[in-house]
Design an enzyme around this catalytic site. Structure first.
Site, PDB file in Angstrom:
ATOM      1  N   ALA A  65       0.866  -1.171   0.000  1.00 41.20           N
ATOM      2  CA  ALA A  65       0.000   0.000   0.000  1.00 41.20           C
ATOM      3  C   ALA A  65       0.909   1.229   0.000  1.00 41.20           C
ATOM      4  O   ALA A  65       2.079   1.150   0.400  1.00 41.20           O
ATOM      5  CB  ALA A  65      -0.883  -0.014   1.240  1.00 41.20           C
ATOM      6  N   GLU A 111      -0.712  -9.143  -0.722  1.00 37.84           N
ATOM      7  CA  GLU A 111      -2.151  -9.390  -0.450  1.00 37.84           C
ATOM      8  C   GLU A 111      -2.981  -9.423  -1.728  1.00 37.84           C
ATOM      9  O   GLU A 111      -3.860 -10.270  -1.873  1.00 37.84           O
ATOM     10  CB  GLU A 111      -2.675  -8.317   0.526  1.00 37.84           C
ATOM     11  CG  GLU A 111      -2.090  -8.498   1.918  1.00 37.84           C
ATOM     12  CD  GLU A 111      -2.380  -7.325   2.843  1.00 37.84           C
ATOM     13  OE1 GLU A 111      -1.927  -6.197   2.547  1.00 37.84           O
ATOM     14  OE2 GLU A 111      -3.068  -7.514   3.851  1.00 37.84           O
ATOM     15  N   GLU A 131       4.432  -5.041   7.194  1.00 41.89           N
ATOM     16  CA  GLU A 131       3.700  -3.921   7.806  1.00 41.89           C
ATOM     17  C   GLU A 131       4.097  -3.680   9.254  1.00 41.89           C
ATOM     18  O   GLU A 131       4.030  -2.552   9.746  1.00 41.89           O
ATOM     19  CB  GLU A 131       2.184  -4.175   7.734  1.00 41.89           C
ATOM     20  CG  GLU A 131       1.588  -4.109   6.341  1.00 41.89           C
ATOM     21  CD  GLU A 131       1.612  -5.437   5.592  1.00 41.89           C
ATOM     22  OE1 GLU A 131       2.380  -6.346   5.987  1.00 41.89           O
ATOM     23  OE2 GLU A 131       0.866  -5.557   4.617  1.00 41.89           O
TER      24      GLU A 131
HETATM   25  N1  DAK Z   1       4.682   3.183  -0.564  1.00 45.16           N
HETATM   26  C1  DAK Z   1       5.102   4.338  -1.114  1.00 45.16           C
HETATM   27  N2  DAK Z   1       6.261   4.474  -1.762  1.00 45.16           N
HETATM   28  C2  DAK Z   1       7.063   3.382  -1.854  1.00 45.16           C
HETATM   29  C3  DAK Z   1       6.694   2.146  -1.301  1.00 45.16           C
HETATM   30  C4  DAK Z   1       5.436   2.056  -0.645  1.00 45.16           C
HETATM   31  N3  DAK Z   1       4.970   0.915  -0.118  1.00 45.16           N
HETATM   32  N4  DAK Z   1       7.690   1.257  -1.544  1.00 45.16           N
HETATM   33  C5  DAK Z   1       8.636   1.938  -2.232  1.00 45.16           C
HETATM   34  N5  DAK Z   1       8.257   3.224  -2.424  1.00 45.16           N
HETATM   35  C6  DAK Z   1       8.992   4.274  -3.111  1.00 45.16           C
HETATM   36  C7  DAK Z   1      10.178   4.764  -2.282  1.00 45.16           C
HETATM   37  O1  DAK Z   1       9.757   5.707  -1.325  1.00 45.16           O
HETATM   38  C8  DAK Z   1      11.047   5.372  -3.354  1.00 45.16           C
HETATM   39  O2  DAK Z   1      10.520   6.646  -3.713  1.00 45.16           O
HETATM   40  P1  DAK Z   1      11.476   7.950  -3.837  1.00 45.16           P
HETATM   41  O3  DAK Z   1      12.164   8.043  -2.534  1.00 45.16           O
HETATM   42  O4  DAK Z   1      12.407   7.589  -4.973  1.00 45.16           O
HETATM   43  O5  DAK Z   1      10.527   9.054  -4.151  1.00 45.16           O
HETATM   44  C9  DAK Z   1      10.843   4.447  -4.542  1.00 45.16           C
HETATM   45  O6  DAK Z   1       9.605   3.779  -4.293  1.00 45.16           O
HETATM   46  C10 DAK Z   1      11.939   3.392  -4.677  1.00 45.16           C
HETATM   47  O7  DAK Z   1      12.056   2.734  -3.422  1.00 45.16           O
HETATM   48  P2  DAK Z   1      13.454   2.488  -2.707  1.00 45.16           P
HETATM   49  O8  DAK Z   1      14.399   3.599  -3.013  1.00 45.16           O
HETATM   50  O9  DAK Z   1      13.182   2.214  -1.273  1.00 45.16           O
HETATM   51  O10 DAK Z   1      13.953   1.176  -3.463  1.00 45.16           O
HETATM   52  P3  DAK Z   1      14.901   0.030  -2.923  1.00 45.16           P
HETATM   53  O11 DAK Z   1      15.173  -0.838  -4.097  1.00 45.16           O
HETATM   54  O12 DAK Z   1      16.055   0.603  -2.153  1.00 45.16           O
HETATM   55  O13 DAK Z   1      14.031  -0.792  -1.859  1.00 45.16           O
HETATM   56  C11 DAK Z   1      12.037  -1.914  -1.059  1.00 45.16           C
HETATM   57  C12 DAK Z   1      12.914  -1.528  -2.281  1.00 45.16           C
HETATM   58  C13 DAK Z   1      10.749  -2.574  -1.635  1.00 45.16           C
HETATM   59  C14 DAK Z   1      12.754  -2.931  -0.187  1.00 45.16           C
HETATM   60  C15 DAK Z   1      11.688  -0.665  -0.228  1.00 45.16           C
HETATM   61  O14 DAK Z   1      11.179   0.342  -1.117  1.00 45.16           O
HETATM   62  C16 DAK Z   1      10.645  -0.902   0.815  1.00 45.16           C
HETATM   63  O15 DAK Z   1      10.941  -1.458   1.875  1.00 45.16           O
HETATM   64  N6  DAK Z   1       9.412  -0.445   0.555  1.00 45.16           N
HETATM   65  C17 DAK Z   1       8.317  -0.529   1.518  1.00 45.16           C
HETATM   66  C18 DAK Z   1       7.803  -1.950   1.621  1.00 45.16           C
HETATM   67  C19 DAK Z   1       6.693  -2.047   2.630  1.00 45.16           C
HETATM   68  O16 DAK Z   1       6.845  -1.756   3.811  1.00 45.16           O
HETATM   69  N7  DAK Z   1       5.530  -2.443   2.164  1.00 45.16           N
HETATM   70  C20 DAK Z   1       4.341  -2.548   3.010  1.00 45.16           C
HETATM   71  C21 DAK Z   1       3.559  -1.300   2.838  1.00 45.16           C
HETATM   72  S1  DAK Z   1       2.266  -1.177   4.016  1.00 45.16           S
HETATM   73  C22 DAK Z   1      -3.925  -0.746   7.273  1.00 45.16           C
HETATM   74  C23 DAK Z   1      -2.948   0.189   7.204  1.00 45.16           C
HETATM   75  C24 DAK Z   1      -1.773  -0.125   6.584  1.00 45.16           C
HETATM   76  C25 DAK Z   1      -1.580  -1.337   5.977  1.00 45.16           C
HETATM   77  C26 DAK Z   1      -2.559  -2.226   6.056  1.00 45.16           C
HETATM   78  C27 DAK Z   1      -3.720  -1.941   6.694  1.00 45.16           C
HETATM   79  N8  DAK Z   1      -5.180  -0.398   7.902  1.00 45.16           N
HETATM   80  C28 DAK Z   1      -5.467   0.947   8.158  1.00 45.16           C
HETATM   81  C29 DAK Z   1      -6.251  -1.392   7.831  1.00 45.16           C
HETATM   82  C30 DAK Z   1      -0.348  -1.539   5.302  1.00 45.16           C
HETATM   83  C31 DAK Z   1      -0.261  -2.047   4.114  1.00 45.16           C
HETATM   84  C32 DAK Z   1       0.995  -2.066   3.392  1.00 45.16           C
HETATM   85  O17 DAK Z   1       1.063  -2.658   2.384  1.00 45.16           O
END
Ligand code: DAK
Length: 257
Positions: A65, A111, A131
């Site tokens: 997300a 998901e 998350e």
């Molecule tokens: N959201 C927004 N931007 C993202 C992103 C994400 N999930 N993942 C990556 N990006 C963006 C980065 O910010 C970066 O943008 P700039 O800084 O260049 O503007 C660009 O994509 C490239 O990312 P990286 O520079 O970080 O690239 P790397 O190759 O170094 O790393 C990575 C790749 C996938 C390991 C890393 O980007 C990463 O860890 N990303 C986040 C992964 C993550 O945590 N995913 C889970 C998201 S939370 C709920 C509330 C929340 C949720 C569920 C329920 N309730 C209220 C019910 C949560 C849901 C989720 O999915």
């Protein structure tokens, strides 16, 4: 209609939805998921389409997300808007849909892949529910669908440590159906989709519905549901055609009737 954050292509009876926010690693922002929901709604009504592929880029199926979009949200706002309603459009889609996953499938990315009927993974795929690192937990069905796919121990491991698993671990854990080299991913997904799309569309839909019912029903209810739908298939022209084609040693020509 034109889309800005996804690319929708059709090849015969197979449609492909490609998530297309490469700079954000296909983070699932609201506008992109609204486009996915709209595309699926149109494909559901398109009788020419028998199977859909959901895919991303070679680096990321979807990295979750959109964290930047979510970070300042407040409870009542997301409760009223029913945050993630559009994401569930994939689970509500009644025709077969395959996830072709390369690169990161994290959080919401994992998901929505799990909402598809099965996952074909490239050998560079990485799955995870990280998350917990953000102070939340999976919220688009991850805690429920992951345990059904991989069992309690691994689901707990993934959701509590936030670690990623690679394609081979995902295959061994039954999260994915197949792993193929990255450069064969789309060809493999298209081949599987074409096979599915060549079947009788209503029969494929009923098969999918029956398998999914196993998550909701007891064994005896599920077997009963299967039997009733199986019996109902004998009202279709496609059942007659499929069985006649077998006897006549030829390929069936299903008419979706
Ligand atoms: N959201 C927004 N931007 C993202 C992103 C994400 N999930 N993942 C990556 N990006 C963006 C980065 O910010 C970066 O943008 P700039 O800084 O260049 O503007 C660009 O994509 C490239 O990312 P990286 O520079 O970080 O690239 P790397 O190759 O170094 O790393 C990575 C790749 C996938 C390991 C890393 O980007 C990463 O860890 N990303 C986040 C992964 C993550 O945590 N995913 C889970 C998201 S939370 C709920 C509330 C929340 C949720 C569920 C329920 N309730 C209220 C019910 C949560 C849901 C989720 O999915």
């Amino acid at each position: 209609m034109g889309y800005e954050m996804i690319e929708l292509t059709k090849d015969g009876s197979v449609a492909t939805i490609m998530l297309d926010r490469p700079k954000a690693l296909n983070a699932l922002c609201g506008p992109m998921m609204a486009e996915v929901a709209k595309a699926l709604e149109a494909l559901a009504k398109d009788d020419a389409i028998g199977c859909v592929i959901l895919t991303g880029s070679e680096k990321a199926f979807a990295a979750g997300a959109d964290i930047k979009e979510m970070s300042d949200l407040e409870y009542l706002e997301i409760y009223k808007d029913d945050l993630f309603y559009n994401h569930e459009a994939i689970a509500r889609f009644r025709k077969p849909i395959i996830a072709a996953v390369a690169g990161y499938a994290l959080g919401g990315g994992c998901e929505i892949a799990m909402m598809c009927d099965f996952i074909i993974a490239a050998d560079n795929a990485k799955f995870g529910q990280p998350e917990i690192n953000l102070g939340v937990m999976p919220g688009i069905g991850g805690t429920q669908r992951l345990i059904r796919a991989v069992g309690k121990s691994k689901a707990m491991d993934m959701c509590l440590t936030g670690r990623m698993m690679d394609a081979n671990e995902a295959l061994a854990a039954n999260l994915v159906a197949r792993v193929v080299p990255l450069d064969e991913l789309m060809e493999t997904a298209k081949d599987a989709s074409s096979k599915i799309a060549a079947q009788s569309q209503p029969i494929a839909m009923m098969t999918k519905e029956t398998i999914n019912s196993a998550f909701e029903m007891t064994l005896s209810q599920g077997v009963q549901f299967e039997r009733r739908l199986f019996q109902s298939m004998f009202t279709t022209a496609d059942q007659k055609e499929g069985m006649a084609a077998f006897s006549e040693k030829r390929k069936p020509h299903f008419k979706n009737k």
